[in-house]
Design a protein around this motif. Structure first.
Motif, mmCIF file in Angstrom:
data_model
loop_
_atom_site.group_PDB
_atom_site.id
_atom_site.type_symbol
_atom_site.label_atom_id
_atom_site.label_comp_id
_atom_site.label_asym_id
_atom_site.label_seq_id
_atom_site.Cartn_x
_atom_site.Cartn_y
_atom_site.Cartn_z
ATOM 1 N N PRO A 1 0.833 -1.203 0.000
ATOM 2 C CA PRO A 1 0.000 0.000 0.000
ATOM 3 C C PRO A 1 0.871 1.257 0.000
ATOM 4 O O PRO A 1 1.923 1.294 0.642
ATOM 5 C CB PRO A 1 -0.805 -0.117 1.297
ATOM 6 N N LEU A 2 0.436 2.256 -0.726
ATOM 7 C CA LEU A 2 1.186 3.511 -0.789
ATOM 8 C C LEU A 2 0.552 4.589 0.081
ATOM 9 O O LEU A 2 1.257 5.441 0.619
ATOM 10 C CB LEU A 2 1.276 3.992 -2.238
ATOM 11 N N THR B 1 -3.895 -0.907 7.851
ATOM 12 C CA THR B 1 -3.838 -1.377 6.461
ATOM 13 C C THR B 1 -2.405 -1.362 5.954
ATOM 14 O O THR B 1 -1.977 -2.277 5.240
ATOM 15 C CB THR B 1 -4.745 -0.511 5.574
ATOM 16 N N MET B 2 -1.658 -0.332 6.344
ATOM 17 C CA MET B 2 -0.260 -0.221 5.921
ATOM 18 C C MET B 2 0.569 -1.374 6.498
ATOM 19 O O MET B 2 1.314 -2.037 5.773
ATOM 20 C CB MET B 2 0.311 1.125 6.367
ATOM 21 N N LEU B 3 0.434 -1.632 7.790
ATOM 22 C CA LEU B 3 1.206 -2.707 8.420
ATOM 23 C C LEU B 3 0.831 -4.070 7.852
ATOM 24 O O LEU B 3 1.707 -4.876 7.512
ATOM 25 C CB LEU B 3 1.007 -2.685 9.932
ATOM 26 N N TRP C 1 2.117 -4.284 4.130
ATOM 27 C CA TRP C 1 3.561 -4.490 3.997
ATOM 28 C C TRP C 1 3.969 -5.891 4.458
ATOM 29 O O TRP C 1 4.844 -6.520 3.850
ATOM 30 C CB TRP C 1 4.348 -3.425 4.756
ATOM 31 N N LEU C 2 3.333 -6.386 5.510
ATOM 32 C CA LEU C 2 3.660 -7.740 5.948
ATOM 33 C C LEU C 2 3.261 -8.750 4.872
ATOM 34 O O LEU C 2 4.041 -9.649 4.532
ATOM 35 C CB LEU C 2 2.993 -8.070 7.284
ATOM 36 N N ASP C 3 2.073 -8.604 4.310
ATOM 37 C CA ASP C 3 1.662 -9.511 3.231
ATOM 38 C C ASP C 3 2.588 -9.405 2.027
ATOM 39 O O ASP C 3 2.929 -10.409 1.395
ATOM 40 C CB ASP C 3 0.213 -9.233 2.812
ATOM 41 N N TYR C 4 3.010 -8.198 1.700
ATOM 42 C CA TYR C 4 3.940 -8.003 0.587
ATOM 43 C C TYR C 4 5.228 -8.795 0.817
ATOM 44 O O TYR C 4 5.729 -9.475 -0.079
ATOM 45 C CB TYR C 4 4.243 -6.508 0.434
#
Length: 173
Positions: free
Chosen positions: A14-15, A21-23, A26-29
């Motif tokens: 996510p940008l 949602t960001m955490l 990024w973890l899923d990424y």
């Protein structure tokens, strides 16, 4: 037919998003990045060590990160009793020992642990605290777990990138 690690389409990080949602994004990424590094490789390739004297392998990283997911999200944060698939008190680093490992089964364990970690954190505030199950008994919050897991994956994804390049020359992403 020889089993190969499945191809994966990685969801972009996510940008612009709220903190949760960001955490999670990024973890899923980073979870998906590890799988991208393994995609298309055979079980034999996944168990090929990086470079002597290290015994680090891609499958060892998959197994290790499955157990790290269970340790932080389930055992520590959610207070569950976890039956670790690799770790034992006598063999604390068994996750990295891929002698005789079943890569397909180990990937299933990884996917299961990711889903169980998501379930353990679902509906909980990032500010919710817990005390780790070690003699140190430090207190953390769920936000710290997400931040630590992103760091843990990012570090190991760097290892995975180098191992993959050594195996077949594939680099990047």
């Amino acid at each position: 037919m020889t089993w190969r690690a499945p191809e994966i389409t990685r969801t972009p990080e996510p940008l612009v998003a709220d903190e949760r949602t960001m955490l999670e994004g990024w973890l899923d990424y980073h979870r998906q990045t590890l799988l991208v590094k393994c995609a298309g490789l055979t079980a034999e390739q996944l168990t090929t060590p990086s470079v002597e004297p290290s015994g680090l392998t891609l499958l060892g990283l998959v197994r290790h990160l499955a157990e790290v997911e269970a340790w932080w999200f389930r055992e520590n944060f959610a207070g569950e009793t976890v039956d670790y698939p690799y770790f034992t008190p006598e063999r604390p680093d068994a996750d990295f020992d891929v002698t005789g490992a079943d890569a397909e089964a180990d990937f299933a364990v990884f996917h299961r642990e990711v889903e169980l970690a998501r379930a353990a954190a679902a509906g909980h505030s990032l500010d919710e605290t817990f005390t780790e199950k070690t003699p140190k008994q430090r207190t953390f919050n769920l936000r710290w777990v997400y931040t630590h897991m992103i760091e843990e994956y990012a570090r190991h994804n760097g290892h995975a990138d180098l191992i993959r390049e050594r195996l077949d020359g594939v680099t990047g992403d």
